[in-house]
Design an enzyme around this catalytic site. Structure first.
Site, PDB file in Angstrom:
ATOM      1  N   THR A  17       0.720  -1.135  -0.001  1.00 24.94           N
ATOM      2  CA  THR A  17      -0.124   0.080  -0.026  1.00 24.94           C
ATOM      3  C   THR A  17       0.921   1.233  -0.089  1.00 24.94           C
ATOM      4  OG1 THR A  17      -1.535  -1.196   1.215  1.00 24.94           O
ATOM      5  CG2 THR A  17      -1.898   1.220   1.326  1.00 24.94           C
TER       6      THR A  17
ATOM      7  N   ALA B  55       8.323   1.497   2.041  1.00 23.51           N
ATOM      8  CA  ALA B  55       8.453   1.699   3.313  1.00 23.51           C
ATOM      9  C   ALA B  55       8.685   3.208   3.487  1.00 23.51           C
ATOM     10  CB  ALA B  55       9.851   1.052   3.762  1.00 23.51           C
ATOM     11  N   ASP B  56       8.564   3.410   5.185  1.00 23.59           N
ATOM     12  CA  ASP B  56       8.611   4.687   5.500  1.00 23.59           C
ATOM     13  C   ASP B  56      10.192   5.137   5.873  1.00 23.59           C
ATOM     14  OD1 ASP B  56       6.012   5.630   5.338  1.00 23.59           O
ATOM     15  OD2 ASP B  56       5.726   4.169   7.018  1.00 23.59           O
TER      16      ASP B  56
ATOM     17  N   GLU C 120       0.024  -5.696   5.918  1.00 26.04           N
ATOM     18  CA  GLU C 120       1.320  -5.721   5.246  1.00 26.04           C
ATOM     19  C   GLU C 120       2.467  -6.663   6.124  1.00 26.04           C
ATOM     20  OE1 GLU C 120       1.251  -1.055   3.462  1.00 26.04           O
ATOM     21  OE2 GLU C 120       2.376  -1.621   5.364  1.00 26.04           O
TER      22      GLU C 120
HETATM   23  C1  5RP Z   1       1.745   1.970   4.024  1.00 28.89           C
HETATM   24  C2  5RP Z   1       3.192   1.773   4.122  1.00 28.89           C
HETATM   25  C3  5RP Z   1       3.981   2.632   2.934  1.00 28.89           C
HETATM   26  O1  5RP Z   1       4.555   1.369   2.349  1.00 28.89           O
HETATM   27  C4  5RP Z   1       4.939   3.549   3.455  1.00 28.89           C
HETATM   28  O2  5RP Z   1       3.928   4.379   4.283  1.00 28.89           O
HETATM   29  C5  5RP Z   1       5.549   4.263   2.348  1.00 28.89           C
HETATM   30  O3  5RP Z   1       4.540   4.883   1.414  1.00 28.89           O
HETATM   31  P1  5RP Z   1       4.839   5.944   0.230  1.00 28.89           P
HETATM   32  O4  5RP Z   1       5.244   4.757  -0.808  1.00 28.89           O
HETATM   33  O5  5RP Z   1       3.553   6.430  -0.184  1.00 28.89           O
HETATM   34  O6  5RP Z   1       6.161   6.607   0.580  1.00 28.89           O
HETATM   35  O7  5RP Z   1       3.807   1.428   4.991  1.00 28.89           O
HETATM   36  O8  5RP Z   1       1.042   1.328   5.221  1.00 28.89           O
END
Ligand code: 5RP
Length: 222
Positions: free
Chosen positions: A32, A86-87, A106
């Site tokens: 996601t 990932a963040d 996830e």
């Molecule tokens: C969602 C997540 C996403 O993988 C994470 O927030 C990264 O998001 P983005 O690709 O929009 O930077 O863990 O729950």
């Protein structure tokens, strides 16, 4: 290059990496977020013949082309490739996830996968996890009790306003929480009653990190 272009490059590189390995029995796991959305776009735009995909959120399910079969985890034996963003990530392939609030599903999908491919832009790299507020999915009735525990542990819990997970739960984002030993903290947090899951991915970390920088894409494998 802006961050979105890097996310797109990382996602397309992941698609190119797995494309030759896809066949009619392949089960994909789809995460996601905005980076994963670029992967979904690449997948939708080519006519790939796979068994289907298990998604970590309703939002990702909705983005998938109708020509791809959406599967539940209960109807598959395992996931061949799990693709997600990932963040934060560190050099040991440990992650913080859950910025989009889908961390529980996830983690379940990542744990059920043979290969977890994490797609990121280079801004997500950290030496020590915890600059990004750590998301924790909690049962609503336990929110305050859990927040008090988190404060005792040195973090600053902030309730994510107007947000409900796909599982009907709430999210606490923990600020100022440097994560010295990810594996230990992941386990400790999940032992607090009322915690559904936390966003540290150390027990099941990524197998491959595809990192897009300005001019190159690096494929890191552990
Ligand atoms: C969602 C997540 C996403 O993988 C994470 O927030 C990264 O998001 P983005 O690709 O929009 O930077 O863990 O729950």
């Amino acid at each position: 290059m802006n961050q979105d272009s890097k996310k797109k490059n990382a996602a397309e590189a992941a698609f190119d990496l797995i494309k030759p390995k896809l066949n009619k029995d392949t089960v994909l796991g789809i995460g996601t977020g905005s980076t994963t959305n670029f992967f979904i776009h690449a997948l939708n735009s080519l006519n790939v013949e796979i068994k289907g995909a298990v998604c970590s959120s309703i939002s990702s399910e909705k983005s998938l082309s109708s020509s791809l079969k959406i599967l539940s985890l209960n109807e598959v034996h395992s996931i061949d490739f799990y693709i997600d963003g990932a963040d934060e990530y560190n050099d040991r392939f440990e992650l913080i996830k859950g910025g989009g609030g889908a961390l529980t599903r996830e983690k379940i999908l990542a744990s059920s996968s043979d290969k977890f491919i994490c797609i990121v832009d280079d801004s997500k790299h950290v030496d020590l996890l915890g600059k990004f507020p750590l998301p924790i999915e909690v049962l609503e009735i336990a929110r305050s009790a859990i927040s008090r525990q988190l404060m005792k542990m040195g973090g600053k819990p902030v309730y994510r306003n107007n947000f409900k997970t796909d599982n009907g739960n709430q999210i606490i984002d923990v600020h100022n929480f440097p994560i010295q030993v990810p594996f230990e903290l992941e386990e400790k947090l999940n032992n607090i009653p009322g915690v559904v899951e936390n966003g540290i991915f150390s027990n099941r970390k990524a197998d491959i990190i595809i990192k897009a920088k300005d001019t190159i894409i690096e494929v890191l494998e552990r």
